[in-house]
Design an enzyme around this catalytic site. Structure first.
Site, PDB file in Angstrom:
ATOM      1  N   LYS A   1     111.640 114.346 121.626  1.00  0.00           N
ATOM      2  CA  LYS A   1     112.829 113.947 120.866  1.00  0.00           C
ATOM      3  C   LYS A   1     112.480 114.050 119.387  1.00  0.00           C
ATOM      4  CE  LYS A   1     116.184 110.094 120.551  1.00  0.00           C
ATOM      5  NZ  LYS A   1     116.585 108.794 121.107  1.00  0.00           N
TER       6      LYS A   1
ATOM      7  N   SER B   1     121.371 108.262 122.810  1.00  0.00           N
ATOM      8  CA  SER B   1     121.099 109.220 121.753  1.00  0.00           C
ATOM      9  C   SER B   1     120.125 110.324 122.156  1.00  0.00           C
ATOM     10  CB  SER B   1     120.540 108.496 120.528  1.00  0.00           C
ATOM     11  OG  SER B   1     119.268 107.925 120.833  1.00  0.00           O
TER      12      SER B   1
ATOM     13  N   SER C   1     119.416 104.489 125.161  1.00  0.00           N
ATOM     14  CA  SER C   1     119.387 105.927 124.871  1.00  0.00           C
ATOM     15  C   SER C   1     118.480 106.772 125.742  1.00  0.00           C
ATOM     16  CB  SER C   1     119.015 106.155 123.415  1.00  0.00           C
ATOM     17  OG  SER C   1     120.124 105.896 122.614  1.00  0.00           O
TER      18      SER C   1
HETATM   19  N1  GLN Z   1     124.166 103.480 121.806  1.00  0.00           N
HETATM   20  C1  GLN Z   1     123.275 102.512 121.219  1.00  0.00           C
HETATM   21  C2  GLN Z   1     123.367 102.569 119.709  1.00  0.00           C
HETATM   22  O1  GLN Z   1     124.023 103.448 119.205  1.00  0.00           O
HETATM   23  C3  GLN Z   1     121.870 102.712 121.666  1.00  0.00           C
HETATM   24  C4  GLN Z   1     121.168 103.832 120.993  1.00  0.00           C
HETATM   25  C5  GLN Z   1     119.727 103.908 121.361  1.00  0.00           C
HETATM   26  O2  GLN Z   1     119.293 103.367 122.375  1.00  0.00           O
HETATM   27  N2  GLN Z   1     118.968 104.560 120.512  1.00  0.00           N
HETATM   28  O3  GLN Z   1     122.815 101.776 119.038  1.00  0.00           O
END
Ligand code: GLN
Length: 485
Positions: free
Chosen positions: A78, A153, A177
């Site tokens: 990532k 994400s 995410s």
């Molecule tokens: N959807 C959540 C956020 O936008 C989690 C994102 C994540 O786990 N990086 O904060």
């Protein structure tokens, strides 16, 4: 014969060991697949030279009988993990030219294990999002339906594994995410216990919630990968000292007598009939394997989303203050004065969701609001953690859905941030409590994959992988993949 990139991680390991194919052939097959599937937009940077160099080294070592088991196996990271000499963008215009001077600890460990890095994977900007539509490099597309999101994400990680562009991908999970995109792409994702995997060199979003982990095609593949990246790192002050068990040895433990808790709040009227049918099938498989289901209460769970969306932006507003146009990343041209440099660099460098989080977080931390929002959210966080600890006195692990539904069409929720935040309803609580959680394929609804989620006590990753592996021995869902891939 299928192409090499469609082999599972274990099959790739066995093929290399037996000399059926070389690491160079294996890496080439994956690089070709990446080329064929550019439309997914899963990668921000592809590093063919580095990957082929690492593969050639692995082949030489193997010829001399000196290769590690994973030498030459492909991996992709990532683009939130720093990689020395290779672009690390975090999906942001702010870091569009940022080359880190060092490797993240996770990257170092993967290199030491001999893995060949194929490149860096697309993501929501600074890991803020639930759909991978917030990347400055464009949305990632779901391999099951190119007009739908892969989740976020870590959308690039999930799409790449689902499309067989890599057998293993690193990912991060602050509020879901890893698990949410795994569910929406029919892959397996594990978010380890907070502190199990070093955060050194993993660009911070919300430091008390962020955790690195993996996406792969089976629980067994995850067990192999987790052994590489888990473990104490003195460079990360929150890194846990607990010994890393053998995740692989735990896979085959029988499930007889295991108590699995079903949180009533996860199975209430908000669950769609189609999702209930999928989970019932999973529960049936587990019951056949000898596990017992019990209902458990998590009384404060409905406050998880509001608490998370105060704490995560608060920490983000502080973490992202380092991007000021002076030290890292984008710098506005011809500033009039220092203030102009700050405001224009940040204004030009950050995308709109990141700005929204910074505004929300700064507000929640301001004098007069701190007590009402941030402190309250921290109190709720404590209650949620106590709920889980209480539940784990009655059961060994918890089962629920990962997402409310299937992958949604690109653009469907971008104008409604609250609808987007509600995508995380089943995942954020584990981060608030620091617990490990995993998502595994549970079959499909209207042709699109969904996942089931397992949550365990702190440092019980092997229990999650064991249960998922046993389910995968008697169900076919994790073998499902998009047609033609
Ligand atoms: N959807 C959540 C956020 O936008 C989690 C994102 C994540 O786990 N990086 O904060």
């Amino acid at each position: 014969m299928s192409t090499l990139n469609s082999l599972s991680l274990i099959e790739q390991i066995n093929g290399l060991a037996a000399g059926t194919f070389s690491a160079t052939e294996l890496v080439k097959a994956h690089l070709d697949a990446i080329d064929r599937h550019r439309a997914l937009n899963a990668f921000i940077t592809v590093t063919p030279e580095l990957a082929l160099d690492a593969a050639a080294r692995a082949d030489q070592l193997r010829a001399r009988g000196e290769a590690t088991e994973l030498a030459g196996i492909p991996i992709a990271h990532k683009d939130l993990f720093c990689t020395e000499g290779v672009l690390t963008t975090c999906g942001s215009r702010m870091l569009s030219r940022f080359v880190a001077p060092y490797d993240a600890e996770v990257v170092t460990r993967c290199k030491a294990a001999g893995l060949s890095m194929l490149g860096k994977l697309n993501l929501d900007e600074f890991a803020m999002g639930s759909s991978n539509e917030n990347s400055a490099y464009g949305p990632v597309r779901n391999p099951w339906d190119l007009d739908r999101v892969p989740g976020g994400s870590s959308g690039g990680s999930a799409a790449a594994v689902a499309a067989r562009l890599t057998p293993l991908a690193t990912a991060t999970d602050t509020g879901g995410s890893i698990r949410q995109p795994a569910a929406l792409t029919g892959t397996c994702g594990l978010k380890p216990t907070y502190g199990r995997v070093s955060r050194w060199g993993m660009v911070a979003y919300a430091s008390s919630l962020d955790q690195g982990g993996l996406i792969a095609r089976s629980a067994a593949d995850l067990a192999i990968g987790l052994a590489v990246i888990a473990g104490h790192d003195p460079k990360d002050s929150t890194s846990a000292r607990d010994l890393v068990p053998s995740y692989r040895d735990a896979l085959d433990s029988p499930l007889k007598g295991l108590r699995i808790g079903l949180p009533t709040a996860f199975f209430d009227h908000r669950m769609s009939d189609a999702m209930r049918t999928r989970l019932t099938t999973v529960i049936q498989a587990l019951t056949d394997l000898g596990a017992a289901m019990i209902e458990v209460e998590l009384p404060h769970i409905d406050h998880a989303i509001p608490a998370y969306y105060v704490i995560a932006p608060a920490e983000a507003s502080s973490n992202l203050s380092r991007f000021d146009g002076v030290r890292f990343g984008h710098r506005a041209a011809d500033p009039k004065d220092l203030n102009d440099l700050y405001t224009r660099s940040r204004g030009e460098g950050f995308g709109s969701e990141v700005k929204r989080r910074i505004l929300m977080g700064t507000y929640a931390l301001s004098e007069g609001y701190y007590e009402a929002y941030y402190k309250k959210a921290q109190q709720i966080r404590r209650l949620i953690k106590m709920d889980f600890l209480q539940a784990f006195t009655q059961c060994d692990l918890l089962l629920g859905p990962t997402t409310p539904g299937v992958a949604f069409p690109i653009g469907a929720k971008t104008q409604d941030p609250v609808a987007m935040y509600l995508e995380d309803i089943y995942t954020v609580a584990t981060n608030l409590a620091g617990l490990p959680g995993g998502s595994f394929p549970a079959g499909r609804i209207d042709g699109l994959p969904v996942g089931f989620q397992l949550m365990a006590p702190h440092f019980a990753e092997s229990r999650i992988l064991n249960v998922a592996h046993q389910v995968q021995q008697v169900t076919p869902w994790h073998h499902d993949h998009p047609e033609g891939l």
